[in-house]
Design an enzyme around this catalytic site. Structure first.
Site, PDB file in Angstrom:
ATOM      1  N   HIS A 146       1.116  -5.480 -15.315  1.00  0.00           N
ATOM      2  CA  HIS A 146       0.188  -5.096 -14.244  1.00  0.00           C
ATOM      3  C   HIS A 146      -1.263  -4.970 -14.726  1.00  0.00           C
ATOM      4  O   HIS A 146      -2.188  -5.318 -14.000  1.00  0.00           O
ATOM      5  CB  HIS A 146       0.653  -3.771 -13.634  1.00  0.00           C
ATOM      6  CG  HIS A 146       0.234  -3.582 -12.210  1.00  0.00           C
ATOM      7  ND1 HIS A 146       0.997  -2.896 -11.295  1.00  0.00           N
ATOM      8  CD2 HIS A 146      -0.867  -3.990 -11.521  1.00  0.00           C
ATOM      9  CE1 HIS A 146       0.378  -2.892 -10.119  1.00  0.00           C
ATOM     10  NE2 HIS A 146      -0.749  -3.545 -10.240  1.00  0.00           N
TER      11      HIS A 146
ATOM     12  N   ASP B 239       5.579  -9.397  -2.861  1.00  0.00           N
ATOM     13  CA  ASP B 239       4.942  -8.872  -4.071  1.00  0.00           C
ATOM     14  C   ASP B 239       4.905  -7.353  -4.025  1.00  0.00           C
ATOM     15  O   ASP B 239       4.299  -6.763  -3.126  1.00  0.00           O
ATOM     16  CB  ASP B 239       3.507  -9.401  -4.201  1.00  0.00           C
ATOM     17  CG  ASP B 239       2.844  -8.919  -5.485  1.00  0.00           C
ATOM     18  OD1 ASP B 239       3.216  -9.427  -6.556  1.00  0.00           O
ATOM     19  OD2 ASP B 239       1.985  -8.021  -5.417  1.00  0.00           O
TER      20      ASP B 239
ATOM     21  N   TYR C 145       3.709   1.039  -7.212  1.00  0.00           N
ATOM     22  CA  TYR C 145       3.502   1.206  -5.763  1.00  0.00           C
ATOM     23  C   TYR C 145       4.477   2.236  -5.185  1.00  0.00           C
ATOM     24  O   TYR C 145       4.275   2.718  -4.071  1.00  0.00           O
ATOM     25  CB  TYR C 145       3.682  -0.109  -4.992  1.00  0.00           C
ATOM     26  CG  TYR C 145       2.714  -1.233  -5.345  1.00  0.00           C
ATOM     27  CD1 TYR C 145       1.617  -1.014  -6.168  1.00  0.00           C
ATOM     28  CD2 TYR C 145       2.904  -2.523  -4.845  1.00  0.00           C
ATOM     29  CE1 TYR C 145       0.758  -2.048  -6.500  1.00  0.00           C
ATOM     30  CE2 TYR C 145       2.040  -3.557  -5.173  1.00  0.00           C
ATOM     31  CZ  TYR C 145       0.974  -3.315  -6.004  1.00  0.00           C
ATOM     32  OH  TYR C 145       0.125  -4.347  -6.323  1.00  0.00           O
TER      33      TYR C 145
ATOM     34  N   LYS D 260       6.054  -5.727 -11.009  1.00  0.00           N
ATOM     35  CA  LYS D 260       5.142  -5.567 -12.155  1.00  0.00           C
ATOM     36  C   LYS D 260       5.488  -4.323 -12.957  1.00  0.00           C
ATOM     37  O   LYS D 260       5.923  -3.318 -12.374  1.00  0.00           O
ATOM     38  CB  LYS D 260       3.688  -5.420 -11.660  1.00  0.00           C
ATOM     39  CG  LYS D 260       3.324  -6.360 -10.536  1.00  0.00           C
ATOM     40  CD  LYS D 260       1.884  -6.236 -10.097  1.00  0.00           C
ATOM     41  CE  LYS D 260       1.636  -7.067  -8.865  1.00  0.00           C
ATOM     42  NZ  LYS D 260       1.918  -6.399  -7.596  1.00  0.00           N
TER      43      LYS D 260
HETATM   44  P1  NAP Z   1      -5.829  -7.361   1.309  1.00  0.00           P
HETATM   45  O1  NAP Z   1      -4.572  -8.110   1.549  1.00  0.00           O
HETATM   46  O2  NAP Z   1      -7.053  -8.103   0.904  1.00  0.00           O
HETATM   47  O3  NAP Z   1      -6.239  -6.544   2.601  1.00  0.00           O
HETATM   48  C1  NAP Z   1      -5.359  -5.709   3.274  1.00  0.00           C
HETATM   49  C2  NAP Z   1      -6.111  -5.073   4.450  1.00  0.00           C
HETATM   50  O4  NAP Z   1      -6.442  -6.078   5.423  1.00  0.00           O
HETATM   51  C3  NAP Z   1      -5.300  -4.022   5.157  1.00  0.00           C
HETATM   52  O5  NAP Z   1      -6.199  -2.975   5.496  1.00  0.00           O
HETATM   53  C4  NAP Z   1      -4.810  -4.729   6.425  1.00  0.00           C
HETATM   54  O6  NAP Z   1      -4.679  -3.798   7.481  1.00  0.00           O
HETATM   55  C5  NAP Z   1      -5.954  -5.682   6.712  1.00  0.00           C
HETATM   56  N1  NAP Z   1      -5.538  -6.928   7.384  1.00  0.00           N
HETATM   57  C6  NAP Z   1      -4.531  -7.765   7.031  1.00  0.00           C
HETATM   58  N2  NAP Z   1      -4.496  -8.844   7.816  1.00  0.00           N
HETATM   59  C7  NAP Z   1      -5.507  -8.708   8.713  1.00  0.00           C
HETATM   60  C8  NAP Z   1      -5.994  -9.527   9.764  1.00  0.00           C
HETATM   61  N3  NAP Z   1      -5.429 -10.702  10.052  1.00  0.00           N
HETATM   62  N4  NAP Z   1      -7.062  -9.080  10.464  1.00  0.00           N
HETATM   63  C9  NAP Z   1      -7.651  -7.898  10.177  1.00  0.00           C
HETATM   64  N5  NAP Z   1      -7.227  -7.081   9.178  1.00  0.00           N
HETATM   65  C10 NAP Z   1      -6.170  -7.490   8.448  1.00  0.00           C
HETATM   66  O7  NAP Z   1      -5.610  -6.190   0.234  1.00  0.00           O
HETATM   67  P2  NAP Z   1      -4.439  -5.689  -0.740  1.00  0.00           P
HETATM   68  O8  NAP Z   1      -3.298  -5.138   0.015  1.00  0.00           O
HETATM   69  O9  NAP Z   1      -5.081  -4.788  -1.725  1.00  0.00           O
HETATM   70  O10 NAP Z   1      -3.959  -7.003  -1.506  1.00  0.00           O
HETATM   71  C11 NAP Z   1      -2.836  -7.770  -1.119  1.00  0.00           C
HETATM   72  C12 NAP Z   1      -1.697  -7.597  -2.105  1.00  0.00           C
HETATM   73  O11 NAP Z   1      -2.118  -7.924  -3.435  1.00  0.00           O
HETATM   74  C13 NAP Z   1      -1.203  -6.158  -2.254  1.00  0.00           C
HETATM   75  O12 NAP Z   1      -0.426  -5.736  -1.152  1.00  0.00           O
HETATM   76  C14 NAP Z   1      -0.467  -6.233  -3.567  1.00  0.00           C
HETATM   77  O13 NAP Z   1       0.808  -6.844  -3.386  1.00  0.00           O
HETATM   78  C15 NAP Z   1      -1.384  -7.137  -4.375  1.00  0.00           C
HETATM   79  N6  NAP Z   1      -2.336  -6.390  -5.231  1.00  0.00           N
HETATM   80  C16 NAP Z   1      -2.226  -6.493  -6.583  1.00  0.00           C
HETATM   81  C17 NAP Z   1      -3.118  -5.843  -7.422  1.00  0.00           C
HETATM   82  C18 NAP Z   1      -2.974  -5.979  -8.902  1.00  0.00           C
HETATM   83  O14 NAP Z   1      -3.657  -5.267  -9.664  1.00  0.00           O
HETATM   84  N7  NAP Z   1      -2.129  -6.846  -9.391  1.00  0.00           N
HETATM   85  C19 NAP Z   1      -4.134  -5.051  -6.876  1.00  0.00           C
HETATM   86  C20 NAP Z   1      -4.250  -4.951  -5.486  1.00  0.00           C
HETATM   87  C21 NAP Z   1      -3.366  -5.638  -4.685  1.00  0.00           C
HETATM   88  P3  NAP Z   1      -3.257  -3.471   8.199  1.00  0.00           P
HETATM   89  O15 NAP Z   1      -2.210  -3.307   7.146  1.00  0.00           O
HETATM   90  O16 NAP Z   1      -3.566  -2.199   8.944  1.00  0.00           O
HETATM   91  O17 NAP Z   1      -3.008  -4.640   9.120  1.00  0.00           O
END
Ligand code: NAP
Length: 283
Positions: free
Chosen positions: A107, A44, A49, A74
């Site tokens: 998005h 994704d 981004y 997106k």
């Molecule tokens: P998330 O996946 O909830 O959290 C990511 C964080 O968690 C990072 O700081 C990562 O650190 C840490 N992490 C991951 N696995 C871990 C584990 N097993 N133990 C401890 N820490 C861990 O947040 P997100 O990146 O915002 O959301 C995921 C995806 O959703 C995004 O990458 C994007 O593709 C999508 N997204 C979409 C929207 C939208 O508006 N459509 C908005 C936000 C996000 P490290 O990387 O340092 O391991």
């Protein structure tokens, strides 16, 4: 890997990998290679981004065949509207070094998203996209989009984690067969999710971490999840959720964590409308 069937019959992996906030492009490319080698087949990304081209290079380097990967991207609010969406889609394809997308999403529910949707309907009907959907559309705006157009979205990608469980929205999604795709499944670490006592106690029963409990809960809820990590060992941990099963009692405990409101993105807030339109908001 577990898959789910979208409302147009397309099959989509339930376990994915997201690249939001990986702004170091070499790191992003390497992370994509590692994610694909770990076994992830859903990626994704998004135009905004700034890392689609790195994702494309990572796919090439991984050696995994394009047809075995489900790619989601997106269109950003500044490219809302029919013509701009067409142009943005062409750039996305070029960046990703592909001639089709598996999933293309609006998005944000702002700007001329109706025009964007009509462009996406045309691209879908031309075979350039396998499924189309939206992000951050709450029930009223989603219904308006459905009732104004030909094609019902296949996906609504929403903030979803144990503290924001989207139960009310799911009623309308279920009516139209729209699948939830959880962004920030770990709440980006807010509320100390990785050490949260209820999640930890559940995980301890199975030798699993709170992160794995959350991803298993989403999988069992038929919700697609796209956790982000730049660390190979965490990617592997987040992928290893197919060897245990949460019980009804576990699910009841997780339900108690719901605050029934977003924690990260207040999509309806006036300040967010300004911010997303690229305008500095002074109170
Ligand atoms: P998330 O996946 O909830 O959290 C990511 C964080 O968690 C990072 O700081 C990562 O650190 C840490 N992490 C991951 N696995 C871990 C584990 N097993 N133990 C401890 N820490 C861990 O947040 P997100 O990146 O915002 O959301 C995921 C995806 O959703 C995004 O990458 C994007 O593709 C999508 N997204 C979409 C929207 C939208 O508006 N459509 C908005 C936000 C996000 P490290 O990387 O340092 O391991």
């Amino acid at each position: 890997m577990a898959q789910t069937k979208l409302n147009n019959g397309v099959m989509m992996p339930l376990q994915g990998y997201g690249v939001f906030q990986i702004t170091d492009l070499e790191q992003c490319e390497q992370a994509v290679v590692e994610a694909l080698h770990t076994g992830y087949r859903l990626l994704d990304t998004a135009a905004t981004y700034g890392n689609e081209a790195a994702v494309g290079r990572g796919i090439q380097r991984s050696g995994v065949a394009r047809e075995d990967i489900f790619i989601s991207s997106k269109v950003w609010i500044q490219d809302a509207g029919y013509d701009k969406t067409m142009a943005s889609f062409a750039k996305t394809l070029a960046n990703l070094q592909t001639d089709y997308l598996d999933l293309y999403l609006i998005h944000m529910p702002y700007g001329d998203y109706q025009g964007s949707w009509r462009a996406m309907e045309d691209l879908y009907e031309a075979g350039k996209i396998k499924a189309i959907g939206v992000c951050n559309f709450e029930a009223d705006r989603l219904l308006d989009l459905i009732l104004s157009n030909r094609i019902v979205p296949a996906i609504d990608q929403m903030e979803m984690h144990p503290f924001t469980q989207q139960k009310a929205l799911r009623h309308i999604l279920d009516q139209y067969g729209i699948k939830l795709m959880a962004w920030a499944p770990f709440a980006e670490g807010h509320n100390n999710l990785f050490t949260q006592p209820i999640l930890k106690a559940i995980g301890d029963q199975y030798g699993k971490t709170p992160a794995q409990v959350v991803l298993r809960w989403l999988l069992q809820s038929d919700v697609i999840a796209i956790p982000k990590s730049v660390h190979a060992e965490r990617m592997a941990q987040n992928f290893a959720i197919n060897d245990f099963q949460l019980t009804a009692a576990d699910l009841i405990q997780i339900a108690t964590l719901d605050t029934e409101r977003p924690l990260i993105l207040q999509i309806r807030a006036v300040s967010e409308v300004f911010r997303l339109h690229g305008i500095t908001f002074d109170q």
